[in-house]
Every structure is written in C-alpha cells, then in structure tokens.
Write an enzyme that holds these catalytic residues in place. Structure first.
Site, PDB file in Angstrom:
ATOM      1  N   ASP A  77     -50.081   5.712  33.277  1.00 33.66           N
ATOM      2  CA  ASP A  77     -48.871   4.998  32.879  1.00 33.66           C
ATOM      3  C   ASP A  77     -48.607   5.236  31.394  1.00 33.66           C
ATOM      4  O   ASP A  77     -48.955   6.292  30.866  1.00 33.66           O
ATOM      5  CB  ASP A  77     -49.039   3.505  33.193  1.00 33.66           C
ATOM      6  CG  ASP A  77     -47.743   2.844  33.603  1.00 33.66           C
ATOM      7  OD1 ASP A  77     -46.862   2.695  32.743  1.00 33.66           O
ATOM      8  OD2 ASP A  77     -47.614   2.458  34.784  1.00 33.66           O
ATOM      9  N   HIS A  97     -45.083  -1.102  29.755  1.00 32.29           N
ATOM     10  CA  HIS A  97     -45.146  -0.954  31.207  1.00 32.29           C
ATOM     11  C   HIS A  97     -46.581  -0.857  31.710  1.00 32.29           C
ATOM     12  O   HIS A  97     -46.973  -1.541  32.664  1.00 32.29           O
ATOM     13  CB  HIS A  97     -44.343   0.282  31.609  1.00 32.29           C
ATOM     14  CG  HIS A  97     -44.139   0.448  33.078  1.00 32.29           C
ATOM     15  ND1 HIS A  97     -45.040   1.104  33.885  1.00 32.29           N
ATOM     16  CD2 HIS A  97     -43.121   0.048  33.893  1.00 32.29           C
ATOM     17  CE1 HIS A  97     -44.586   1.117  35.130  1.00 32.29           C
ATOM     18  NE2 HIS A  97     -43.424   0.477  35.165  1.00 32.29           N
ATOM     19  N   ILE A 156     -57.271 -18.257  30.622  1.00 31.05           N
ATOM     20  CA  ILE A 156     -56.054 -18.073  29.823  1.00 31.05           C
ATOM     21  C   ILE A 156     -55.103 -17.153  30.566  1.00 31.05           C
ATOM     22  O   ILE A 156     -55.505 -16.361  31.419  1.00 31.05           O
ATOM     23  CB  ILE A 156     -56.342 -17.495  28.421  1.00 31.05           C
ATOM     24  CG1 ILE A 156     -56.873 -16.050  28.522  1.00 31.05           C
ATOM     25  CG2 ILE A 156     -57.299 -18.368  27.650  1.00 31.05           C
ATOM     26  CD1 ILE A 156     -56.925 -15.323  27.194  1.00 31.05           C
ATOM     27  N   SER A 185     -43.043  -0.648  40.670  1.00 34.80           N
ATOM     28  CA  SER A 185     -44.138  -0.484  39.705  1.00 34.80           C
ATOM     29  C   SER A 185     -45.016  -1.718  39.657  1.00 34.80           C
ATOM     30  O   SER A 185     -46.212  -1.633  39.369  1.00 34.80           O
ATOM     31  CB  SER A 185     -43.572  -0.219  38.303  1.00 34.80           C
ATOM     32  OG  SER A 185     -43.092   1.084  38.173  1.00 34.80           O
TER      33      SER A 185
END
Length: 378
Positions: A141, A171, A186, A324
């Site tokens: 990516d 992305h 978290i 995606s």
C-alpha cells in the site's frame, strides 16, 4: 498537596479527638476507599478542610467516629478527594453543606471495536485465543506510519523518492489498523491484533504507483516468508507482469487478498480478477452490497467496507469507505485461520474462508458470502 488526616466525630455539638492503637488504625486504613466530596460552596469546603486540619468537625447525627484522609483539594471546583471508610458515607451525607459524595471510580482509556470487526465476529475468534500470533502479513500500500495502536515489524519501499515505509497518504495505515490494531485499551481493535505486520510501500504519497513497484512488493513478500499479502489497490486494466507476480507469490505460499474495486461495475478489477488473487467486495451495515463495490463472477467473498473506522497517521483515527477497507477484514481473518492451522497452505485457507462465509444470497453480488471469523476458527 501532602496527605492530611483528620478525625471527625459525628454528633450534635460534640467535638473530640480519639487516638487509635496502631493495629486498629492499620485495620481502619485498609478498610478505606477513595471518594469525592462535592460541596455547595467553595468557602464551605475551605472551612471543612480547616476543621480536618484541626482534627475537629461536627455534624448533626448519631454520635460516631468518622475519619477522613484528605488526598487533594481542588481550587477551581468545590470538591475534595478523600479516603474514608464506606460505612461513614451515610453520616457525612447528613451535613447540609455537602452536595454529594461519590466513589472516585477508576477511569480507563476507551477502545472502540469498529462495527466491521464485530460483524465478521473477530472478537469471538480472539476470545478463543486466535489473534494472529506468529502469522506474517504484508500490507502492499502507501506504507504504514508509526502509531500507538500498531506494532510494525518491518517492511520495504519500492516507490522512487520515498525510501522508507512511512505513510505520506494515510491509506496504508488505515488498512493496517483493520488488520492489526492492538488490543491495548486505546483507539480501535483490529481483526488480528497479534500478527507480525509489515509495510510494503508500493504506492506513493499521491496514492498511486507503478506495476513494476507492485510486482517488486509481491516479490519481497514471497522472498521474506509472508503468509498473507493485502492488496487494497487496483486498476481497470490488466497486466501480464502483475499476473505473473501474483502467480509467483501464490506459488511461494503467499495468500494474495485483493480489493474488487470501487467503480460499482459488474466486473472485478485487477489484480483481484486474477485466479490466484482472492477478490474481496464490500458490504454496508445492513449486509447489502456497497453501491461502489465491484462485483461479478470472479468475486470470492465480501466484508464490511462502509464507515470503517481505523488508524491514520499522527496517532489518529478516521472512518473510510471502499473495498480497500473490506479487504483487510478478510486478510485479518485469514491470519486467524493460519494461526489455528499453521500447516495449511494458502489455497486451503482461501477455500476455508469461502466455505465458512455467511451466505448473503446472490453469488455474483456477494461471492461465497460475508467472511466469518467465528465459523472459520471453530
């Protein structure tokens, strides 16, 4: 502020001080819990503190000893942080100057389980001990940025002028979070939080890259023992070089998982269309095909791809739409299956994911159905 301890005797106009023996005092100390006392006015609270400092205080009630340890005095709200015996709370609440007494309860950071993670039932698989441990996943990516919610093991860049795997687009970091966001109280939770995560940068900060760069990324994944390669990228045109790279990576044992595309067309894009790539479409919160999700005879499986919350650069979080976003759900579940069945080949894992998917109906729209981590790890 130093901790102060004062003796309070509850009783009408009765002000005394009592000394405990050390053993009794120790027992009393162990019985105490933390509370917050809210007063109606700041001035009244100050008077209360002065009385504690002087070991003197009285309230109208049945005579009984009340001991308070002062931990902190707030100066912008009329509140004291104290320790006291829970049995003494009722007596203190009789004081008309006190507005409330509440437990100083523990507060923790909040981790969100994105709807897609729940929809594919990843938390159930995780509760069985399947978290992707020992499985190597490469994200081909825009790179992956350092993030408090991600543990990146390594990677490589095949983008000219961008020599490291840091994500200048966002992305790749988002994709990585859906696969592998840590179970650390978290942010968000990924499908497979304990995988060995690798960033393979094949797209630049602009979000685009070259066929040669992607082919090199697949070669890196094959040469470095990756079990799964997530490819949330695509093109409307095929490439003989890309197909050869997908085939070679598959022959080397890599499960190639690729996005079907976002044009909404009735055909799957490339490289997802290649026989050795597992093509992933997107669904929404109602298990409908996302309007943008490409579909067709080559579609293998679907996963959540609308409003997917995940990690972004800068230790942030955001929601995105796209195939995606669907693809890393499948890559993550594949990692859970690989952990459960370490001897299985990439072909076996792919078939198992399809066989255990939740049937959503029309195979042209949904392939084998919605990827199902619970069923896949039984």
């Amino acid at each position: 502020m130093n901790k102060k301890m004062g003796k309070i005797v509850a009783g009408t106009a009765l002000i005394i001080s009592v000394a405990f023996s050390s053993s009794i005092a120790q027992a009393a100390e162990e019985a105490k819990e933390k509370y917050l006392i809210g007063f109606k006015e700041q001035e009244v609270m100050s008077q209360f503190v002065d009385q504690i400092d002087g070991d003197e205080y009285s309230i109208s009630s049945q005579a009984e000893d009340v001991e308070i340890d002062l931990l902190h005095e707030f100066d912008f709200i009329p509140v004291l942080s104290v320790e006291l015996d829970p049995e003494d709370v009722d007596a203190l609440e009789l004081d008309p100057a006190i507005a409330y007494i509440e437990e100083d309860a523990e507060v923790t950071t909040m981790q969100t389980v994105p709807w897609g993670i729940n929809r594919v039932q990843a938390p159930i698989a995780q509760s069985r001990g399947f978290t992707g441990t020992g499985v190597r996943v490469a994200v081909l990516d825009t790179g992956i940025s350092n993030h408090a919610d991600l543990r990146i093991r390594g990677g490589a860049s095949f983008v000219p002028g961008e020599p490291n795997i840091s994500d200048g687009n966002g992305h790749g970091t988002q994709v990585a979070g859906t696969i592998a966001a840590l179970n650390n109280s978290i942010g968000v939770l990924g499908v497979a939080p304990n995988v060995d995560l690798y960033g393979v940068k094949v797209l630049g900060a602009s979000g685009s890259g070259s066929i040669s760069g992607i082919a090199q990324g697949l070669q890196w994944a094959a040469n470095n023992g990756m079990h799964i390669a997530n490819m949330s990228l695509g093109s409307s045109a095929g490439s003989a070089t890309m197909e050869q790279a997908v085939n070679q990576a598959t022959a080397s044992g890599v499960l190639v998982v690729a996005a079907s595309g976002n044009s909404g067309a009735g055909n799957v894009g490339f490289p997802a269309r290649y026989a050795n790539a597992m093509a992933v479409g997107a669904t929404d919160q109602n298990n409908n095909r996302a309007t943008f999700s490409q579909y067709g005879a080559g579609l293998d499986i679907v996963a959540p791809g609308v409003g997917v919350q995940s990690t972004v650069p800068g230790n942030g979080y955001a929601s995105f739409n796209g195939t995606s976003m669907a693809t890393p759900h499948v890559a993550g579940v594949a990692a859970l299956v690989k952990q459960k069945n370490p001897s299985w080949s990439n072909v076996q894992i792919r078939n198992h994911l399809k066989n255990t998917a939740t049937n959503l109906g029309n195979t042209t729209q949904f392939g084998s159905g919605l990827v199902n981590a619970e069923a896949a790890t039984r």
